[in-house]
Design a protein around this motif. Structure first.
Motif, mmCIF file in Angstrom:
data_model
loop_
_atom_site.group_PDB
_atom_site.id
_atom_site.type_symbol
_atom_site.label_atom_id
_atom_site.label_comp_id
_atom_site.label_asym_id
_atom_site.label_seq_id
_atom_site.Cartn_x
_atom_site.Cartn_y
_atom_site.Cartn_z
ATOM 1 N N ILE A 5 0.847 -1.183 0.000
ATOM 2 C CA ILE A 5 0.000 0.000 0.000
ATOM 3 C C ILE A 5 0.885 1.235 0.000
ATOM 4 N N LYS A 6 0.546 2.201 -0.837
ATOM 5 C CA LYS A 6 1.305 3.451 -0.905
ATOM 6 C C LYS A 6 0.535 4.550 -0.173
ATOM 7 N N PRO A 7 1.243 5.540 0.373
ATOM 8 C CA PRO A 7 0.556 6.622 1.093
ATOM 9 C C PRO A 7 -0.487 7.297 0.213
ATOM 10 N N GLY A 8 -1.586 7.673 0.816
ATOM 11 C CA GLY A 8 -2.640 8.334 0.060
ATOM 12 C C GLY A 8 -3.789 8.746 0.958
ATOM 13 N N VAL A 9 -4.738 9.470 0.362
ATOM 14 C CA VAL A 9 -5.875 10.019 1.102
ATOM 15 C C VAL A 9 -7.143 9.803 0.280
ATOM 16 N N LEU A 10 -8.213 9.410 0.955
ATOM 17 C CA LEU A 10 -9.542 9.349 0.341
ATOM 18 C C LEU A 10 -10.395 10.438 0.974
ATOM 19 N N LEU A 11 -11.017 11.277 0.141
ATOM 20 C CA LEU A 11 -11.771 12.419 0.657
ATOM 21 C C LEU A 11 -13.191 12.460 0.107
ATOM 22 N N ASN A 12 -14.076 13.041 0.889
ATOM 23 C CA ASN A 12 -15.430 13.399 0.458
ATOM 24 C C ASN A 12 -16.238 12.216 -0.069
ATOM 25 N N GLY A 13 -16.034 11.050 0.515
ATOM 26 C CA GLY A 13 -16.830 9.893 0.129
ATOM 27 C C GLY A 13 -16.450 9.291 -1.209
ATOM 28 N N ASP A 14 -15.366 9.759 -1.815
ATOM 29 C CA ASP A 14 -14.881 9.171 -3.065
ATOM 30 C C ASP A 14 -13.870 8.088 -2.705
ATOM 31 N N TYR A 15 -14.317 6.827 -2.754
ATOM 32 C CA TYR A 15 -13.474 5.714 -2.311
ATOM 33 C C TYR A 15 -12.729 5.046 -3.469
ATOM 34 N N LYS A 16 -12.716 5.696 -4.623
ATOM 35 C CA LYS A 16 -12.035 5.121 -5.783
ATOM 36 C C LYS A 16 -10.748 5.858 -6.136
ATOM 37 N N ASN A 17 -10.718 7.163 -5.907
ATOM 38 C CA ASN A 17 -9.583 7.982 -6.338
ATOM 39 C C ASN A 17 -8.714 8.358 -5.143
ATOM 40 N N VAL A 18 -7.512 7.813 -5.113
ATOM 41 C CA VAL A 18 -6.580 8.090 -4.024
ATOM 42 C C VAL A 18 -5.807 9.362 -4.337
ATOM 43 N N LEU A 19 -5.894 10.332 -3.437
ATOM 44 C CA LEU A 19 -5.184 11.594 -3.609
ATOM 45 C C LEU A 19 -3.808 11.495 -2.963
ATOM 46 N N PRO A 20 -2.830 12.248 -3.474
ATOM 47 C CA PRO A 20 -1.493 12.215 -2.864
ATOM 48 C C PRO A 20 -1.528 12.762 -1.449
ATOM 49 N N PHE A 21 -0.719 12.190 -0.587
ATOM 50 C CA PHE A 21 -0.647 12.602 0.817
ATOM 51 C C PHE A 21 0.378 13.705 0.991
ATOM 52 N N ASP A 22 0.005 14.750 1.732
ATOM 53 C CA ASP A 22 0.886 15.889 1.982
ATOM 54 C C ASP A 22 0.855 16.189 3.481
ATOM 55 N N GLN A 23 1.935 15.857 4.181
ATOM 56 C CA GLN A 23 1.950 16.023 5.637
ATOM 57 C C GLN A 23 1.850 17.482 6.070
ATOM 58 N N ASP A 24 2.169 18.400 5.185
ATOM 59 C CA ASP A 24 2.094 19.818 5.534
ATOM 60 C C ASP A 24 0.651 20.314 5.637
ATOM 61 N N LYS A 25 -0.320 19.475 5.275
ATOM 62 C CA LYS A 25 -1.730 19.858 5.360
ATOM 63 C C LYS A 25 -2.351 19.508 6.711
ATOM 64 N N ILE A 26 -1.543 18.990 7.636
ATOM 65 C CA ILE A 26 -2.065 18.572 8.933
ATOM 66 C C ILE A 26 -1.986 19.717 9.945
ATOM 67 N N LYS A 27 -3.098 19.955 10.632
ATOM 68 C CA LYS A 27 -3.135 20.903 11.746
ATOM 69 C C LYS A 27 -3.962 20.276 12.869
ATOM 70 N N GLU A 28 -3.646 20.682 14.098
ATOM 71 C CA GLU A 28 -4.416 20.199 15.243
ATOM 72 C C GLU A 28 -5.164 21.352 15.901
ATOM 73 N N PHE A 29 -6.408 21.056 16.308
ATOM 74 C CA PHE A 29 -7.264 22.047 16.952
ATOM 75 C C PHE A 29 -7.585 21.607 18.376
ATOM 76 N N VAL A 30 -7.878 22.587 19.227
ATOM 77 C CA VAL A 30 -8.219 22.283 20.622
ATOM 78 C C VAL A 30 -9.537 22.947 21.017
#
Length: 279
Positions: A5-30
Motif C-alpha cells: 500500500i502506498k501513502p494516500g488520502v480518500l476524501l469526500n466519500g470518493d473511495y475510488k480515487n486516491v489523492l497524494p498525501f501531503d503532511q504539511d496539510k495537517i493541523k491540530e485544533f483544541v
C-alpha cells in the motif's frame, strides 16, 4: 515494495480515487479540548509548532453530563486540509483496494460476495468493515512476513546484521537547527512523531497518534471526529434497547480505541497529579 500500500488520502466519500498525501496539510485544533493555544482556542497548529498546555475548565466532579460544555475531552482534533480523517486497518485496506493491491482486492471482494452485498470499497467504512479490515490487515501482514522471512534469513547469513542506519546517530552530526517527522503505520493507524531542534536541543516534540485522529472532538468548524460522526451523523444509529446500549459500544470498539493518552488525573483542588520525577 511490490504489492504494498502506498501513502494516500480518500476524501469526500470518493473511495475510488486516491489523492497524494501531503503532511504539511495537517493541523491540530483544541476547540473542544481542555487545552489552550497562545493564538486562541480556535487556532489550528501544525504539529511542528504544536502546543500542549492543559486548561481544564470543565465541571467539578461528581457530574453526570459533559454534553452541555463546549470543552469535553483531553483529545486534540487533528485535521487534514480541514477534513476530519479516519485512520486504521480499514483505512489501509480502503487505500489498498483503490490502488488495486491484489491481496486486498481479492479478499474484500470475497467478503462482499459472502455477505451478498455489491463489491464496493465503501463496505470497509462501517462497523463490520472496520472489524474485517483489522482481521484482513493481520492476515496480510502474516503473509508478508512469511514471504520475507527467507530473504531476511539469507541476508543475515551473508553478514547483513545491521538493524539501523547509524549515519545521523551522533548528535554532533546534526545541524544546529533542524526538524523531522517519523511516520509508521501502527496497528491502529497512522502514527507520526514530530520534532524541532534548535542549538542541539529539542525545543518541541509532538506526537499525532491514531486514536487522536479517530476520537477527536469537534474542531473550530464544528466538524465531528470519526467516533462522533459514526454515532451521530445520520441521527439513526441503531439502538435496540436503551437500557442495554450495546450498539454504540460495538461501533466505537470497532475502531480499537486506545484512550490512555486522553486520561489526566487531578486532585480535589484541581491540581494535576504528576508521576514524572525530575532528576
Amino acid at each position: 515494495g511490490k504489492g504494498m500500500i502506498k501513502p494516500g488520502v480518500l476524501l469526500n466519500g470518493d473511495y475510488k480515487n486516491v489523492l497524494p498525501f501531503d503532511q504539511d496539510k495537517i493541523k491540530e485544533f483544541v476547540t473542544s479540548a481542555w487545552y489552550k493555544y497562545t493564538e486562541g482556542r480556535d487556532a489550528g497548529l501544525a504539529p511542528y509548532d504544536g502546543e500542549t498546555n492543559a486548561d481544564y475548565n470543565g465541571p467539578r466532579p461528581p457530574y453526570k453530563w459533559l454534553s452541555d460544555h463546549p470543552q469535553y475531552t483531553w483529545v486534540k482534533a487533528p485535521r487534514y486540509d480541514g477534513h476530519a480523517m479516519a485512520v486504521g486497518p480499514n483505512a489501509r485496506m480502503m487505500i489498498g483496494y483503490a490502488q488495486g493491491v491484489p491481496a486486498i482486492v481479492e479478499r474484500v471482494d470475497a467478503a462482499c460476495d459472502k455477505l451478498g452485498i455489491p463489491r464496493d470499497n465503501a463496505f470497509l467504512n462501517s462497523t463490520l468493515g472496520r472489524v474485517y479490515g483489522r482481521s484482513l490487515d493481520a492476515l496480510i501482514n502474516v503473509d508478508m512476513m512469511v514471504n520475507q522471512l527467507q530473504e531476511m534469513t539469507d541476508r543475515i547469513k551473508n553478514g547483513e546484521t545491521a538493524t539501523f542506519n547509524p549515519e545521523k546517530w551522533e548528535p554532533e552530526t546534526w545541524p544546529s537547527s533542524c526538524k523531522g517527522v517519523g511516520w509508521v503505520e501502527a496497528p491502529r493507524g497512522s502514527l507520526s512523531h514530530w520534532v524541532r531542534i534548535e542549538n542541539g536541543q529539542t525545543v518541541n516534540y509532538q506526537a499525532v497518534v491514531p486514536s487522536t485522529w479517530n476520537s477527536s472532538g469537534r474542531d473550530a468548524e464544528g466538524q465531528m471526529g470519526p467516533y462522533e460522526y459514526s454515532l451521530a451523523h445520520t441521527g439513526k444509529h441503531p439502538l435496540v434497547d436503551p437500557t442495554r446500549p450495546v450498539e454504540p459500544l460495538r461501533t466505537v470498539h470497532s475502531y480499537d480505541p486506545c484512550q490512555s493518552c486522553a486520561v489526566h488525573l487531578f486532585d480535589e483542588e484541581g491540581e494535576a497529579i504528576l508521576t514524572r520525577q525530575d532528576p
